[in-house]
Design a protein around this motif. Structure first.
Motif, PDB file in Angstrom:
ATOM      1  N   TRP A  59     107.137 -66.885 -16.246  1.00 54.04           N
ATOM      2  CA  TRP A  59     106.992 -67.517 -14.935  1.00 54.04           C
ATOM      3  C   TRP A  59     107.773 -66.612 -14.005  1.00 54.04           C
ATOM      4  N   LEU A  64     108.766 -68.698 -20.173  1.00 48.25           N
ATOM      5  CA  LEU A  64     108.301 -70.080 -20.128  1.00 48.25           C
ATOM      6  C   LEU A  64     107.904 -70.537 -21.506  1.00 48.25           C
ATOM      7  N   LEU A  75     104.302 -77.527 -19.302  1.00 48.45           N
ATOM      8  CA  LEU A  75     105.358 -76.525 -19.412  1.00 48.45           C
ATOM      9  C   LEU A  75     106.694 -77.192 -19.087  1.00 48.45           C
ATOM     10  N   PHE A  77     110.832 -75.640 -19.012  1.00 48.86           N
ATOM     11  CA  PHE A  77     111.766 -74.571 -19.345  1.00 48.86           C
ATOM     12  C   PHE A  77     112.836 -74.477 -18.266  1.00 48.86           C
TER      13      PHE A  77
END
Length: 120
Positions: A59, A64, A75, A77
């Protein structure tokens, strides 16, 4: 007759496996994400690679991780934002439809919607 049934069954199983593998690889590649924020749209270059349902990649410059299953991307993270001045979990939840992703994002107290298109 039995041999034909076995061949047909093997063919159907192979087709089903191909469909599953194709669906999982639908997010593989480079994407341009546009996050809608209170300060206006923010563009982010993202690259994703799937391994089964697991997704990894970058990203911008941050690693990510997440999942992609049944056309749904999730997603989550840790991201450090120089602009916001803090580190928090970025959560991105979206749906793949017609080679485009759309959904919501949340980062600390911030959040909004996003769209993403695959780069050629």
């Amino acid at each position: 007759m039995m041999r034909q049934m076995v061949s047909v069954s093997a063919f159907v199983a192979a087709c089903a496996l191909c469909a599953v593998l194709h669906a999982a690889s639908a997010v593989d590649g480079k994407w341009q994400f546009t996050l809608q924020t209170d300060g206006g749209p923010r563009e982010v270059a993202v690259e994703m690679k799937s391994d089964g349902e697991q997704v990894s990649g970058t990203w911008d410059t941050t690693e990510l991780k997440g999942t992609f299953k049944d056309s749904t991307l999730a997603l989550s993270f840790t991201l450090t934002s120089a602009e916001a001045g803090f580190t928090a979990t970025l959560a991105v939840d979206g749906t793949l439809e017609n080679d485009a992703l759309k959904g919501t994002w949340k980062f600390g107290d911030y959040g909004g919607t996003f769209t993403a298109t695959k780069k050629a």
